[in-house]
Motif scaffolding. Structure first.
Motif, mmCIF file in Angstrom:
data_model
loop_
_atom_site.group_PDB
_atom_site.id
_atom_site.type_symbol
_atom_site.label_atom_id
_atom_site.label_comp_id
_atom_site.label_asym_id
_atom_site.label_seq_id
_atom_site.Cartn_x
_atom_site.Cartn_y
_atom_site.Cartn_z
ATOM 1 N N SER A 190 0.834 -1.201 0.000
ATOM 2 C CA SER A 190 0.000 0.000 0.000
ATOM 3 C C SER A 190 0.868 1.249 0.000
ATOM 4 O O SER A 190 2.002 1.250 0.493
ATOM 5 N N VAL A 191 0.328 2.309 -0.560
ATOM 6 C CA VAL A 191 1.035 3.585 -0.598
ATOM 7 C C VAL A 191 0.968 4.227 0.785
ATOM 8 O O VAL A 191 -0.115 4.398 1.345
ATOM 9 N N PRO A 192 2.113 4.578 1.371
ATOM 10 C CA PRO A 192 2.094 5.134 2.721
ATOM 11 C C PRO A 192 1.695 6.607 2.741
ATOM 12 O O PRO A 192 1.997 7.362 1.813
ATOM 13 N N ARG A 193 1.023 7.003 3.803
ATOM 14 C CA ARG A 193 0.736 8.405 4.090
ATOM 15 C C ARG A 193 1.636 8.852 5.229
ATOM 16 O O ARG A 193 2.288 8.024 5.871
ATOM 17 N N GLY A 194 1.638 10.127 5.495
ATOM 18 C CA GLY A 194 2.469 10.625 6.584
ATOM 19 C C GLY A 194 2.112 10.023 7.921
ATOM 20 O O GLY A 194 2.974 9.819 8.788
ATOM 21 N N ASP A 195 0.823 9.696 8.107
ATOM 22 C CA ASP A 195 0.394 9.148 9.397
ATOM 23 C C ASP A 195 0.392 7.618 9.422
ATOM 24 O O ASP A 195 -0.058 7.011 10.408
ATOM 25 N N THR A 196 0.881 6.976 8.355
ATOM 26 C CA THR A 196 0.988 5.516 8.338
ATOM 27 C C THR A 196 2.025 5.074 9.356
ATOM 28 O O THR A 196 3.159 5.552 9.358
ATOM 29 N N VAL A 197 1.640 4.159 10.239
ATOM 30 C CA VAL A 197 2.545 3.678 11.282
ATOM 31 C C VAL A 197 3.367 2.507 10.750
ATOM 32 O O VAL A 197 2.827 1.585 10.135
#
Length: 447
Positions: A190-197
């Motif tokens: 999955s494409v990570p976001r800034g808040d992806t842990v």
């Protein structure tokens, strides 16, 4: 583009699967069960028969093919197929071989055997192993933009300093981009976001300059990545093992080979004077202890039998070896090897399929790395004036592309450019991007 694949084994099936969404793919195989299975599982046309038989090739309409890929497990069949195709078609021919002598001949006399491009399974596997050895803690490493950019995949140790951080918190490397996160047990990247842990045991894919990738490796696992690899033990004197030893020696690494067969051990000792060769059973615990296998930075199992490679790698690990890599002939065993304790499992057929897929990508894709699971890809393209990227900021471009795309790196006139939302992409730039499987066809048509 019409692509004819001869051979529906692991390599051919993987190639057909990767290309069928964007191309018209025809597969030829002598095994009717394989043909039937592939017809049901993939959007391909299939013909049962021998790819060296001109009548079979004509049934597959070889004269209409743009590319013919000979990917059976038999070198001579693949070469004969390409030679036959060359007499009746203008198609670009690709042959897979295992014997490096064929590759040497082809390189010296380009176009020999009627082959336009040749890939050697053992050589590709050795190169993949050496790249992983050169970056401690990495599971996979692929070069882009002539080596000035690296894609690397890592598994996050549970006790890693980065475990539990968000991508925004971990993003402290100037020339590196997080392009994918694969949570433990997930079936796709999955494409990570800034808040992806970033959880422990997750897999993280990054793209950036090699020095930044190495800095990330050290931050991810400071203890394992603290020192350079100096001592490598290769279990099994197979062709892959020999080629791996040669390439490691070229990098100044001390190499020891353990080969059970006395004649093969003697041959390797003559061919590799800089390598210490033992004729012994590498599954003998007493031998492993006596020869201080525990002191090796990496133990590589290339025995030729999956069962014995697994046993050798696990015994070396139990003896205290810091890291183990195993060559796995059956792709379905890769996850099993890594689940039970082998650090990295390399499947030569998967590596070969990736290399051939790279060469058959439509338009300007210059390099391709396949991310498992899920079939996402990291692709490199050279931007021209017609590209949706040319003259626009990355932020603007993202609105015209499907979800599941991350621009990981840019090189411009040989210089690295860190991609940010405000970065303007110029014609002539080399762009390395992560693309999820379901977005591949649309993205490659626009880039």
């Amino acid at each position: 583009m019409r692509i004819l694949v001869v051979g529906a084994g692991e390599v051919g099936s993987s190639i057909a699967s990767s290309l069928s969404d964007a191309h018209e793919v025809v597969v030829v195989d002598v095994d009717p069960e394989r043909v039937e299975s592939l017809t049901y599982s993939e959007d391909v046309l299939a013909v049962t028969g021998d790819g060296t038989d001109l009548d079979v090739l004509r049934e597959a309409e070889v004269e209409k093919a743009d590319v013919v890929i000979a990917s059976t497990d038999d070198d001579e069949t693949n070469l004969a197929t390409c030679a036959t195709v060359d007499t009746v078609s203008e198609a670009f021919t690709i042959a897979r071989v295992e014997d490096t002598n064929y590759l040497d001949t082809w390189r010296e006399h380009h176009g020999a055997f009627g082959v336009d491009f040749m890939v050697c399974t053992d050589l590709l596997a050795a190169e993949a192993i050496v790249r992983v050895v050169g970056l401690p803690t990495a599971r996979d490493v692929d070069p882009f933009a002539g080596g000035s950019i690296q894609m690397a995949e890592f598994e996050v140790p549970e006790d890693s300093p980065l475990a539990g951080e968000t991508v925004a918190e971990a993003d402290r490397f100037d020339e590196l981009t997080f392009v994918a996160v694969i949570p433990e047990g997930a079936d796709h990247a999955s494409v990570p976001r800034g808040d992806t842990v970033i959880e422990g045991n997750a897999r993280v894919v990054v793209v950036g300059r090699p020095v930044s990738v190495r800095e990330f490796a050290r931050a991810l696992d400071p203890e394992s990545a603290a020192s350079e690899v100096e001592d490598v033990v290769i279990v099994g004197g197979s062709t892959t093992g020999k080629l791996t030893a040669e390439k490691l020696v070229e990098r100044g690494v001390s190499v020891r080979i353990v080969e059970f067969d006395e004649d093969r051990a003697r041959e390797l000792a003559e061919l590799l004077p800089s390598v210490t060769v033992y004729s012994h059973d590498a599954t003998d615990p007493e031998f492993l202890s006596r020869e201080h296998i525990k002191d090796a930075d990496v133990v590589i199992a290339t025995v030729g039998s999956d069962e014995r490679s697994l046993l050798a790698a696990l015994l070396a690990k139990r003896e205290g070896a810091e890291r183990t890599i195993a060559v796995v002939e059956q792709a379905r065993y890769v996850d099993l090897f890594e689940t039970v304790g082998v650090d990295v499992a390399v499947n030569p057929r998967r590596v070969t399929a990736e290399e051939i897929t790279r060469f058959t990508r439509e338009r300007r894709a210059e390099n391709v790395a396949i991310i498992e699971p899920g079939g996402a890809e990291v692709v490199e393209v050279e931007v021209d004036e017609d590209s949706v990227l040319a003259g626009r900021t990355i932020q603007d471009v993202m609105a015209d592309l499907p979800a599941g795309v991350v621009v990981g790196a840019i090189t411009r006139d040989g210089q690295y450019v860190t991609p940010r939302g405000s970065t303007v992409v110029e014609a002539g730039d080399h762009v390395v991007a992560f693309v999820q499987a379901d977005a591949l066809e649309e993205v490659t048509s626009k880039l």
